[in-house]
Design a protein around this motif. Sequence first.
Motif, PDB file in Angstrom:
ATOM      1  N   THR A 212      41.333  36.676  40.123  1.00 47.25           N
ATOM      2  CA  THR A 212      40.347  36.111  39.178  1.00 47.25           C
ATOM      3  C   THR A 212      39.231  37.113  38.934  1.00 47.25           C
ATOM      4  OG1 THR A 212      40.842  34.016  40.238  1.00 47.25           O
ATOM      5  CG2 THR A 212      38.990  34.025  38.698  1.00 47.25           C
ATOM      6  N   SER A 213      38.748  37.761  40.019  1.00 49.74           N
ATOM      7  CA  SER A 213      37.621  38.694  39.825  1.00 49.74           C
ATOM      8  C   SER A 213      38.087  39.917  39.040  1.00 49.74           C
ATOM      9  CB  SER A 213      37.044  39.115  41.173  1.00 49.74           C
ATOM     10  OG  SER A 213      37.901  40.047  41.806  1.00 49.74           O
ATOM     11  N   TRP A 214      39.320  40.378  39.280  1.00 50.84           N
ATOM     12  CA  TRP A 214      39.827  41.502  38.471  1.00 50.84           C
ATOM     13  C   TRP A 214      39.940  41.100  37.022  1.00 50.84           C
ATOM     14  CZ3 TRP A 214      43.758  42.713  42.793  1.00 50.84           C
ATOM     15  CH2 TRP A 214      43.342  43.832  43.526  1.00 50.84           C
ATOM     16  N   LYS A 215      40.414  39.892  36.796  1.00 49.67           N
ATOM     17  CA  LYS A 215      40.613  39.434  35.414  1.00 49.67           C
ATOM     18  C   LYS A 215      39.288  39.320  34.684  1.00 49.67           C
ATOM     19  CE  LYS A 215      43.055  36.166  34.001  1.00 49.67           C
ATOM     20  NZ  LYS A 215      43.060  36.955  32.726  1.00 49.67           N
ATOM     21  N   THR A 216      38.277  38.804  35.394  1.00 51.59           N
ATOM     22  CA  THR A 216      36.985  38.654  34.705  1.00 51.59           C
ATOM     23  C   THR A 216      36.433  40.028  34.335  1.00 51.59           C
ATOM     24  OG1 THR A 216      36.135  38.392  36.929  1.00 51.59           O
ATOM     25  CG2 THR A 216      36.185  36.422  35.555  1.00 51.59           C
ATOM     26  N   ASN A 217      36.802  41.063  35.103  1.00 53.95           N
ATOM     27  CA  ASN A 217      36.381  42.422  34.714  1.00 53.95           C
ATOM     28  C   ASN A 217      37.415  43.040  33.793  1.00 53.95           C
ATOM     29  OD1 ASN A 217      34.322  41.938  36.470  1.00 53.95           O
ATOM     30  ND2 ASN A 217      35.361  42.892  38.204  1.00 53.95           N
TER      31      ASN A 217
END
Length: 232
Positions: A212-217
């Motif tokens: 999720t954190s990779w996707k948000t970036n």
Amino acid sequence: EKVEITKEQRALIKAILDAYNRHQIPQDVTKKLLQEQYSAEENFLLLTEVATSQVQVLVEFTKNIPGFLSLDREDQIALLKGSAVEAMFLRSAQVLSKKMPSGYTEVLEERIRKSGMSEEFITPMFNFYKSIGELHMTQEEQALLTTITILTPDRPYVKSHEAVERLQETMLDVLRKLCVLQHPQEPQYFARLLGRLTELRTLHHYHVEMLTSWKTNDHKFTPLLCEIWDVQ
Ligand SMILES: CC(C)c1onc(-c2c(Cl)cccc2Cl)c1COc1ccc2c(ccn2Cc2cccc(C(=O)O)c2)c1
């Protein structure tokens, strides 16, 4: 009582070990890890390539687990999707705890640390790598532990729970005997191995947040990873 591995169990170990050793990530992918420059972007791209290649390796390995292809087709998919991250954490732990002459593991470790994932995931991940390294598992134990992880009956959407459980119990029985025979001084060794499976589930939960954190970036994954990890 005298622990003894039957002829069938010896054949099972051989089949699983051959499959485990036969599927390795292609050299061109691993060579890139040593060559390309370091940046969070470049590290993420390289690790995405490694992960994609690792999933392909994992699918091939799983198809060679005796009995796997006799399971319900949809259950085969559910087991692969549900276990891929844990199998890859195990595999990466086994690769990273081997000190390679080429300095390859250091490079890999560095790229993981600098791939844009937050510190809160790096610490438990490398603690896991250390705890796996300290076990000094034999090849058979590594291959069987990966097999047992894949054959976990309580993954989402698995329908024939008993069929998967029977298969997993067969593998657990072989691993238990192997541990007694290969680590006679450590009666708790088998229990310690199973304890790692619990740690894998925790890492699996962390991994969902990592994605999720990779996707948000705005990080991109490959179609295969999107499919197996239900992202995008
Ligand atoms: C998409 C990408 C950034 C990613 O997301 N989560 C993880 C992720 C991470 Cl960062 C850690 C653990 C599990 C996953 Cl899925 C990763 C990187 O995935 C991997 C997968 C396998 C890995 C690595 C590192 C080592 N290995 C094992 C390995 C490397 C080279 C050769 C072989 C072989 O079998 O020959 C095996 C990274």
